[in-house]
Every structure is written in structure tokens, then in C-alpha cells.
Design a protein around this motif. Structure first.
Motif, PDB file in Angstrom:
ATOM      1  N   LEU A  40      11.515 -19.509   6.588  1.00 55.60           N
ATOM      2  CA  LEU A  40      11.683 -18.068   6.429  1.00 55.60           C
ATOM      3  C   LEU A  40      10.829 -17.326   7.457  1.00 55.60           C
ATOM      4  O   LEU A  40       9.648 -17.611   7.618  1.00 55.60           O
ATOM      5  CB  LEU A  40      11.278 -17.662   5.015  1.00 55.60           C
ATOM      6  CG  LEU A  40      11.591 -16.221   4.585  1.00 55.60           C
ATOM      7  CD1 LEU A  40      13.097 -15.971   4.608  1.00 55.60           C
ATOM      8  CD2 LEU A  40      11.034 -15.967   3.192  1.00 55.60           C
ATOM      9  N   ARG A  41      11.442 -16.355   8.156  1.00 56.75           N
ATOM     10  CA  ARG A  41      10.733 -15.610   9.196  1.00 56.75           C
ATOM     11  C   ARG A  41      10.772 -14.102   8.967  1.00 56.75           C
ATOM     12  O   ARG A  41      10.346 -13.330   9.830  1.00 56.75           O
ATOM     13  CB  ARG A  41      11.337 -15.926  10.574  1.00 56.75           C
ATOM     14  CG  ARG A  41      11.155 -17.382  11.003  1.00 56.75           C
ATOM     15  CD  ARG A  41       9.684 -17.722  11.202  1.00 56.75           C
ATOM     16  NE  ARG A  41       9.462 -19.100  11.564  1.00 56.75           N
ATOM     17  CZ  ARG A  41       9.153 -20.061  10.700  1.00 56.75           C
ATOM     18  NH1 ARG A  41       9.018 -19.780   9.414  1.00 56.75           N
ATOM     19  NH2 ARG A  41       8.958 -21.285  11.104  1.00 56.75           N
ATOM     20  N   ASP A  42      11.283 -13.661   7.839  1.00 58.35           N
ATOM     21  CA  ASP A  42      11.316 -12.233   7.545  1.00 58.35           C
ATOM     22  C   ASP A  42       9.924 -11.741   7.159  1.00 58.35           C
ATOM     23  O   ASP A  42       9.124 -12.483   6.582  1.00 58.35           O
ATOM     24  CB  ASP A  42      12.280 -11.942   6.391  1.00 58.35           C
ATOM     25  CG  ASP A  42      13.730 -12.162   6.786  1.00 58.35           C
ATOM     26  OD1 ASP A  42      13.986 -12.321   7.994  1.00 58.35           O
ATOM     27  OD2 ASP A  42      14.589 -12.195   5.896  1.00 58.35           O
ATOM     28  N   ASP A  43       9.652 -10.477   7.475  1.00 59.01           N
ATOM     29  CA  ASP A  43       8.385  -9.869   7.055  1.00 59.01           C
ATOM     30  C   ASP A  43       8.413  -9.660   5.543  1.00 59.01           C
ATOM     31  O   ASP A  43       9.349  -9.065   5.004  1.00 59.01           O
ATOM     32  CB  ASP A  43       8.179  -8.523   7.746  1.00 59.01           C
ATOM     33  CG  ASP A  43       7.688  -8.682   9.169  1.00 59.01           C
ATOM     34  OD1 ASP A  43       6.576  -9.202   9.348  1.00 59.01           O
ATOM     35  OD2 ASP A  43       8.426  -8.301  10.099  1.00 59.01           O
ATOM     36  N   ILE A  44       7.374 -10.146   4.867  1.00 60.94           N
ATOM     37  CA  ILE A  44       7.247  -9.993   3.421  1.00 60.94           C
ATOM     38  C   ILE A  44       5.879  -9.394   3.134  1.00 60.94           C
ATOM     39  O   ILE A  44       4.865  -9.871   3.653  1.00 60.94           O
ATOM     40  CB  ILE A  44       7.390 -11.340   2.692  1.00 60.94           C
ATOM     41  CG1 ILE A  44       8.773 -11.942   2.974  1.00 60.94           C
ATOM     42  CG2 ILE A  44       7.174 -11.175   1.188  1.00 60.94           C
ATOM     43  CD1 ILE A  44       8.915 -13.368   2.482  1.00 60.94           C
ATOM     44  N   GLN A  45       5.866  -8.343   2.326  1.00 64.13           N
ATOM     45  CA  GLN A  45       4.593  -7.730   1.943  1.00 64.13           C
ATOM     46  C   GLN A  45       4.504  -7.611   0.436  1.00 64.13           C
ATOM     47  O   GLN A  45       5.419  -7.113  -0.219  1.00 64.13           O
ATOM     48  CB  GLN A  45       4.429  -6.341   2.576  1.00 64.13           C
ATOM     49  CG  GLN A  45       3.064  -5.730   2.292  1.00 64.13           C
ATOM     50  CD  GLN A  45       2.835  -4.436   3.049  1.00 64.13           C
ATOM     51  OE1 GLN A  45       3.768  -3.725   3.363  1.00 64.13           O
ATOM     52  NE2 GLN A  45       1.573  -4.130   3.338  1.00 64.13           N
ATOM     53  N   ILE A  46       3.388  -8.096  -0.093  1.00 64.43           N
ATOM     54  CA  ILE A  46       3.090  -7.986  -1.520  1.00 64.43           C
ATOM     55  C   ILE A  46       1.869  -7.076  -1.656  1.00 64.43           C
ATOM     56  O   ILE A  46       0.836  -7.315  -1.026  1.00 64.43           O
ATOM     57  CB  ILE A  46       2.810  -9.362  -2.141  1.00 64.43           C
ATOM     58  CG1 ILE A  46       4.073 -10.234  -2.074  1.00 64.43           C
ATOM     59  CG2 ILE A  46       2.333  -9.228  -3.588  1.00 64.43           C
ATOM     60  CD1 ILE A  46       3.828 -11.677  -2.433  1.00 64.43           C
ATOM     61  N   ILE A  47       2.008  -6.029  -2.458  1.00 62.08           N
ATOM     62  CA  ILE A  47       0.900  -5.089  -2.677  1.00 62.08           C
ATOM     63  C   ILE A  47       0.621  -5.014  -4.177  1.00 62.08           C
ATOM     64  O   ILE A  47       1.526  -4.723  -4.962  1.00 62.08           O
ATOM     65  CB  ILE A  47       1.225  -3.685  -2.137  1.00 62.08           C
ATOM     66  CG1 ILE A  47       1.528  -3.740  -0.638  1.00 62.08           C
ATOM     67  CG2 ILE A  47       0.069  -2.729  -2.411  1.00 62.08           C
ATOM     68  CD1 ILE A  47       1.951  -2.411  -0.058  1.00 62.08           C
ATOM     69  N   ALA A  48      -0.618  -5.270  -4.547  1.00 60.17           N
ATOM     70  CA  ALA A  48      -1.048  -5.143  -5.946  1.00 60.17           C
ATOM     71  C   ALA A  48      -2.072  -4.017  -6.022  1.00 60.17           C
ATOM     72  O   ALA A  48      -3.058  -4.017  -5.276  1.00 60.17           O
ATOM     73  CB  ALA A  48      -1.653  -6.447  -6.444  1.00 60.17           C
ATOM     74  N   THR A  49      -1.837  -3.061  -6.910  1.00 67.75           N
ATOM     75  CA  THR A  49      -2.721  -1.895  -7.048  1.00 67.75           C
ATOM     76  C   THR A  49      -3.182  -1.788  -8.499  1.00 67.75           C
ATOM     77  O   THR A  49      -2.349  -1.675  -9.406  1.00 67.75           O
ATOM     78  CB  THR A  49      -1.999  -0.597  -6.657  1.00 67.75           C
ATOM     79  OG1 THR A  49      -1.416  -0.750  -5.362  1.00 67.75           O
ATOM     80  CG2 THR A  49      -2.961   0.571  -6.650  1.00 67.75           C
ATOM     81  N   THR A  50      -4.479  -1.846  -8.710  1.00 65.53           N
ATOM     82  CA  THR A  50      -5.015  -1.675 -10.055  1.00 65.53           C
ATOM     83  C   THR A  50      -5.029  -0.190 -10.392  1.00 65.53           C
ATOM     84  O   THR A  50      -5.751   0.592  -9.786  1.00 65.53           O
ATOM     85  CB  THR A  50      -6.435  -2.264 -10.168  1.00 65.53           C
ATOM     86  OG1 THR A  50      -6.372  -3.676  -9.929  1.00 65.53           O
ATOM     87  CG2 THR A  50      -7.013  -2.037 -11.547  1.00 65.53           C
ATOM     88  N   LEU A  51      -4.208   0.187 -11.371  1.00 68.59           N
ATOM     89  CA  LEU A  51      -4.069   1.591 -11.761  1.00 68.59           C
ATOM     90  C   LEU A  51      -4.968   1.970 -12.925  1.00 68.59           C
ATOM     91  O   LEU A  51      -5.329   3.132 -13.088  1.00 68.59           O
ATOM     92  CB  LEU A  51      -2.612   1.886 -12.138  1.00 68.59           C
ATOM     93  CG  LEU A  51      -1.563   1.606 -11.051  1.00 68.59           C
ATOM     94  CD1 LEU A  51      -0.174   1.903 -11.585  1.00 68.59           C
ATOM     95  CD2 LEU A  51      -1.846   2.439  -9.813  1.00 68.59           C
ATOM     96  N   SER A  52      -5.286   1.001 -13.773  1.00 70.80           N
ATOM     97  CA  SER A  52      -6.152   1.254 -14.924  1.00 70.80           C
ATOM     98  C   SER A  52      -6.924  -0.017 -15.219  1.00 70.80           C
ATOM     99  O   SER A  52      -6.405  -1.126 -15.064  1.00 70.80           O
ATOM    100  CB  SER A  52      -5.316   1.659 -16.151  1.00 70.80           C
ATOM    101  OG  SER A  52      -6.141   1.777 -17.300  1.00 70.80           O
TER     102      SER A  52
END
Length: 713
Positions: free
Chosen positions: A105-117
Motif C-alpha cells: 500500500l502506497r496511499d497516504d494514510i493519516q490517523i488522528i486521535a484527539t482527547t476531548l474529555s
């Protein structure tokens, strides 16, 4: 997408998944919650870029201080550079996710985790890891999942799933287990010298719950009418690969079978073979299929693939490694302490094969502790380990930048390995910083940092409860055949399937970190790796103790001298004084540094021990409870018609009435004393308003002598 809320219960604790409500333009998104901690995780895929020959996966973990009801400090009053723990959580998400994506796989993949509480009881990190799997599945990105992670604690004799911060602090184990349907894929642990078998049982216990979370994700997909996307790799022409394999297989086998111990010699021999192939391709006609398909990247990739296959086959079939070692054999080890002048408070050099790490210790005062400005409960750190990996350590050139995620991760692992054996703050009040400089790298520099740190701390005189050593284990898995390798070097790490780092004392494990390049590993292989690591650790520890058997009795003469003692917290204001006047005066008079904690613990420090002791005496005297009959040597500070004021302790004055100056009638106070005179006085009484009344009468000569010597009679 339809909004769905799904709850998963285990061990009396719930995890809630909410999809279809947040971030509708992301490829996939999920709000994952436990208690009042909530993390939004998204996964997005975009079209691959030209010329990319690797998986461009980007993982970000974002902490927002509003999650804990706090406003950031500083001039900007907004979040800035991610704190160290946020970087470590990025790695925690990345490490189990990366091997589950197809290697083509050569596609750009972005995972973002944001703590909201965040409720400051439930850690968000394992929630973010599981959420990354859910978001990726919802985004329909090719993925060999589902994947999930849980934390395992140990309270007494009982394992606890996803313990709270307070339970982690009280327990002997902080273990994160991540897994896929194929087995365990990542392990991260800090432990208080936990025995090997207990660690294996904890990993197995955690993986059982991981399987429940995997099943819940599969049920969620079924409810949505989705499937795990497992796309087939693109068909590639094998002409170039066949051409290269035909010409390099035999010579590469011969190089590997030499069992060359010198990495540079082996690499040079392999490079020569590759150049021969490049020359052969260059002689072909321009319209030849091999010439058309060949470019530098393609040739290099195929050559590495063939070398990898041949090396792995040699290990599996012959049980021998590229340097001729047996599977459980450790490379030659040498250790030396005190390699730098004592202005560096402690130093050590650790060599294992071609890997060389120099660790250096600095001892500081409590005021040097690192203040933490993140969502996690810890407010400060008194032990810091920093890891540096300069380009010359692998014979390369590149710009020197601030530490990357790898450096931060390796430093944190070595830090975690030593924490259980450090003395308590009450026994050793110093703030400790260790820096590990990797001078040469050929595999397992993080475990070299653990060993070097232990040696340098002992050289610095830090009273460790036990020395710690570490070893890195590897794995070669071909079909059903598995071979566990002890003390892997660079080529075995690069071409192998596992990097399993184990650190600990002779009593048990203090830190563990396992990363995989395959989609999972059964428990029996993990058990073998942990048990095989123990004799390696003990062998390395034996070599370390030949260099220094126990911590030195004395600190470096250039290390600060600390004295810690406790005062009544109600007297802290007395020591500080109005506007800090008193504590500033003590510092100016003695040259010592004074740190006071809210609990009443006072630490004074100075390079000159006598200065630190003088500051301690002043503060002890200042906070000492006065009793009638105590005798002091004081100084007259001012005179009034009815008596004289005498400072008997810093900041404490009492008055001698004119009638108490002598055993005869005194006409004027100035006839007996003058401002600046030193006089021996006794505490006559402390009245109901806290005033100190003094006298010069009724003092025994021995009491006077003791007061002049600095002792209260």
C-alpha cells in the motif's frame, strides 16, 4: 452514516463506541469513551504520491487541556509542541497499526486521535489505539484487522484490566497488550521486577480481552453491512526479479555462510555483489525488458528481498546466524565506568559487539525536576533519561535536528527500566538525569542504554536497589517454523519479524517492549522469547558487575551536596519571609540553594558541603520551637529605653528588659550593651501573644559555653 452507539463491558468496566455523529468528512471516525474520558479518532486516506516506495502512514495524538478543564500556560495560552507523553502515545498507536497494513500500500494514510474529555482516572492511550482500528475499518482502508489494545495492571495477586491511574501507581505492573485475530502484535510494559512467568500470564490475560474487543468490532461492521477490506496486491512483472535472483543467490549465500563478525566487511561484500548485478543490467540493450524495468530503487529493493530470504532460510534450516553465533548466543561485551572526568557526575561506556553506548549522569537539586504540563496526573519528574542517536553512529551524514519520535521512545523505555530500582526521594533527594549517547549502532541501542545507564548511575554513587540489564530478542518465522534469536544485531532487526526488548534485574522484569512486522504472534512463541531472554540478561549483568560491583560510596566532588529535612508546613511562610526576604537572605549568606515543598520537606544544596550545612542550621534554628530555659548566643539589633532586642535565631527576636540585663540596677541600657554586641541570653518566657522575653540572669557557665559553641542548652 447511521449513528450507532455500542457498549462493550468487561471486568466491570465499559467502553462505548459512537459512530456516525462526529467528523462526517473523515474517511472513518469514532468517539471511544470509558468513564468520563473520551477520545475522537479519525482515519483518512488520500491518493498516493509519485515515487513513494513505502507506506506513508502518519499518526498524530492531540491533547487539548480543555479536556481536563484547564487553560494552557505561557504567553500564547494555547497548546504548542506536543509533550513527551503525547509523542509516546503516537508511537503506541503506530506500532500495532503499521504491520497490519499491506506492505504494497502506497496511499497516504493519516490517523488522528484527539482527547476531548478526561476524568484523570481513565488513561486515554489504549482507547486511542483501539479507536484507530475502528476508524480505519470504517474508512474501508485495506487492513489486516481488527486490532485492539488493553492495559493490564497487577494489584496484589490479581490482574486488573484497564486500571485507573491510581491503580497503576499502587500496582506492580503497567502492561499494554495489542493484538489482532492472528495473535499478539505489540507489548509495552513497566514492572516492579515481575517474574517471567507472571509476565507471560499477564500478556495472555490481556489478549483474552483483546479478542473480545476484536469480536465487538466485527459485530459493529456486520451491523453496518461492511467487511474488513483485504485488497489483493497488484500483479507485478517478475522479469527483473528473476534476472537478479539468478545472478546473486549463490554469491549472497557464500557471503552469509562466511559468518563474518564484522558488519562493515559483510556489508561491503554484499554491496559488491549488488554492483555486479547493476553492471550486468547496464550491458543489456536499452529495449531489453530487464533494462526497461530496472531503476536504482527497484534493484535495491529486490536485492534486499533476496538477501532477507536467504538469511532467514539459513537461520531456520541451519540454526546459524550471519555472524556465526548460535541462536541464544550474546555478542562479546565490554564495560567501563568513570570514562570522563568527575565534573561529569557519573559516566560509563557499554559495548556489545559493534553497538556502543556512553551514558552520563547529572545530579541536580529538587528545583531541577521537570514540570509536566499535560493531561496526566504526574506534576513533575525527578528521573529523566534522554537518548541521542547521531548520524555518525551508523556511518551516515544527515542534519542534526531536535529529537524525533524514535529517540523519545527509546529514552522512555530505558527510563522505565530503571525507575523500579531507584532510591526513594526521602533516601536520595537528588533529581537525576541520564543521557545516553549512541556512539555506534548495530542493533539494540535501547538495551545498551539500559545497561550503560545502570553502570553510570552506580559510578555516580546513586544507591540503586539492584542493577538492571537488558537484551533484545528477534524472530524469524517461515511458515510454521519459528526461531527466536538472542541479542539481535542490525541486519537481523531489519530482516526479521520481531524486535522484543526485555530489561530487568536478577529478580524479574522491569520493562518490556515488543514490536512485530507480521500480523500477530501466538503466546507460546512470546513465552519462549521471554524465557530465552533471562539467561542473556543475567550474562550481560555479570559482565557489567565486573566493571563495578556496587554503587560508589561517595558522590563526585562536583556534585551538589543535599540535605533534606522536614519542617512544620505552617512554618514555610516563616522560612520564606515577607516577599521572600528571609530565604533570599539565607541564600546570599550561605551560597546554598533552598527548595521547599508544600509538605514541609526542605532541601538545601551547595557544591561546598559546609555551606549546605550552614543553611540547614539556619532554617532548623528559624523553625525550632522555643522553650523557656533555652540558652542562645544572640546579637543586639536595637535598643529602646526599657530594654534591648536580641536576634537569637534568623528572623526571631526577643527582648531583654532593662531589669534582666544584670544582677544589679542598670541606669541606662546603653551602659550594658550596644547594637551589634553578641550576648548570651536565656528564654525567660513566651507570653500569650507569642512574644519572647529574654534574660541574662541565671545562666550556668556550661550553658553559656554550649551556646557560644552553637548548641542550645
Amino acid at each position: 452514516m447511521t449513528e450507532i452507539v455500542k457498549s462493550i463491558s468487561f471486568d466491570g468496566r465499559d467502553i462505548r463506541l459512537t459512530i456516525g455523529r462526529f467528523a462526517p468528512q473523515a474517511g472513518g471516525s469514532v468517539l471511544i469513551e470509558s468513564g468520563d474520558t473520551a477520545v475522537l479518532v479519525t482515519a483518512t486516506r488520500s491518493t498516493g504520491r509519485e515515487g513513494i516506495d513505502f507506506l506513508p502512514l502518519l499518526v498524530d495524538y492531540e491533547e487539548r487541556l480543555y479536556a481536563a478543564g484547564r487553560i494552557p500556560g505561557g504567553f500564547l495560552r494555547r497548546e504548542g509542541r506536543p509533550p513527551e507523553k503525547a509523542t509516546l502515545i503516537c508511537r503506541l498507536i503506530d506500532r500495532p497499526m503499521r504491520p497490519l497494513f499491506p506492505d504494497w500500500l502506497r496511499d497516504d494514510i493519516q490517523i488522528i486521535a484527539t482527547t476531548l474529555s478526561m476524568d484523570e482516572q481513565v488513561p486515554p492511550d489504549v482507547l486511542a489505539v483501539t479507536g484507530a482500528s475502528v476508524a480505519t475499518l470504517l474508512a474501508q482502508i485495506p487492513f489486516n484487522g481488527p486490532m485492539a489494545a488493553v492495559r493490564v495492571g497487577l494489584l496484589g495477586d490479581d490482574f486488573v484490566i484497564n486500571p485507573t491511574y491510581s491503580e497503576i501507581e499502587a500496582g506492580d505492573l503497567d502492561l499494554v497488550v495489542a493484538g489482532s485475530p492472528d495473535g499478539v502484535i505489540m507489548v509495552e510494559a513497566g514492572a516492579n521486577q515481575v517474574p517471567e512467568q507472571d509476565m507471560i500470564e499477564a500478556i495472555d490475560f490481556g489478549y483474552e480481552v483483546v479478542c473480545d474487543l476484536i469480536q465487538a468490532q466485527q459485530e459493529l461492521l456486520a451491523e453496518l453491512g461492511l467487511e474488513v477490506v483485504k485488497a489483493e496486491p497488484p500483479v507485478q512483472d517478475s522479469t527483473l526479479q528473476d534476472f537478479i535472483r539468478e545472478r546473486v543467490t549463490t554469491p549472497v549465500k557464500e557471503v552469509l555462510a562466511r559468518f563474518e563478525k564484522d558488519k562493515n566487511v559483510r556489508d561491503a561484500a554484499l554491496d559488491e555483489i549488488k554492483e555486479t548485478v547493476v553492471a550486468a543490467i547496464a550491458e543489456l540493450p536499452e529495449d531489453h525488458p530487464v533494462q526497461i524495468a530496472a531503476d536504482a530503487k527497484a534493484v535495491s529493493k529486490i536485492f534486499k528481498s533476496i538477501t532477507k530470504s536467504l538469511m532467514r532460510r539459513q537461520v531456520v534450516e541451519d540454526g546459524l546466524r550471519v555472524d556465526g553465533r548460535k541462536l541464544d548466543e550474546v555478542r562479546p561485551i565490554s564495560c567501563k565506568v568513570g570514562v570522563l572526568p568527575p565534573r561529569v557526575h557519573g559516566s560509563a561506556l557499554f559495548n556489545r559487539g559493534l553497538t556502543q553506548v556512553m551514558s552520563l549522569v547529572t545530579l541536580g537539586t529538587p528545583g531541577d525536576a521537570q514540570e509536566m504540563d499535560d493531561l496526566h496526573p504526574d506534576e513533575s519528574k525527578r528521573y529523566l533519561h534522554h537518548y541521542n542517536f547521531p548520524p555518525y553512529s551508523v556511518g551516515e551524514t544527515r542534519p542534526m535536528r531536535s529529537p524525533g519520535r524514535r529517540e523519545i521512545g527509546h529514552g522512555a523505555l530505558a527510563e522505565r527500566a530503571l525507575l523500579p530500582v531507584l532510591p526513594s526521594q526521602e533516601d536520595f533527594s537528588y533529581v537525576i538525569r541520564v543521557v545516553s549517547e549512541v556512539l555506534s549502532s548495530n542493533g539494540s541501542t535501547s538495551m545498551g542504554s539500559v545497561c550503560g545507564s545502570t553502570l553510570s548511575l552506580m559510578d555516580a554513587g546513586v544507591p540503586l536497589t539492584k542493577p538492571v540489564s537488558g537484551a533484545a530478542m528477534g524472530l524469524i518465522k517461515e511458515g510454521e517454523e519459528c526461531r527466536v534469536l538472542t541479542d539481535i544485531q542490525g541486519i537481523e532487526d531489519f530482516l526479521g519479524d520481531m524486535d522484543f526488548k526485555v530489561a530487568g534485574t536478577d529478580s524479574g522484569i522491569t520493562a518490556l517492549q515488543m514490536d512485530m512486522k507480521i500480523s500477530g504472534l501466538p503466546m507460546d512463541v512470546i513465552s519462549t522469547a521471554i524465557h530465552q531472554a533471562k539467561p542473556a540478561r543475567l550474562h550481560i549483568l555479570e559482565k557489567m558487575l565486573e566493571a563495578i560491583e556496587q554503587p560508589r560510596d561517595n558522590l563526585s566532588p562536583f556534585a551538589p551536596r543535599l540535605f533534606s529535612f522536614r519542617i512544620d508546613p505552617d512554618q514555610i511562610g516563616l522560612v520564606i519571609g515577607p516577599g521572600g526576604k528571609t530565604i533570599k537572605g539565607i541564600t546570599e549568606e550561605t551560597g546554598a540553594k533552598v527548595d521547599i515543598e508544600d509538605s514541609g520537606i526542605v532541601t538545601v544544596s551547595a557544591i561546598d558541603e559546609s555551606n549546605a550545612k550552614r543553611a540547614q542550621q539556619i532554617i532548623v534554628g528559624l523553625t525550632r520551637k522555643l522553650n523557656a530555659g533555652d540558652v542562645y548566643l544572640g546579637k543586639v539589633t536595637r535598643i529602646i529605653p526599657i530594654g534591648a532586642f536580641v536576634e537569637i535565631l534568623p528572623g526571631k527576636e526577643g527582648m531583654i528588659h532593662i531589669s534582666q540585663l544584670a544582677d544589679y540596677r542598670v541606669g541606662k541600657v546603653e551602659d550594658e550593651v550596644a547594637v551589634g554586641d553578641e550576648v548570651v541570653v536565656k528564654v525567660r518566657e513566651l507570653d500569650n501573644r507569642g512574644r519572647i522575653n529574654l534574660t541574662r540572669l541565671g545562666i550556668h557557665p556550661d550553658e553559656a559555653a554550649a551556646a557560644r559553641a552553637g548548641d542550645t542548652a
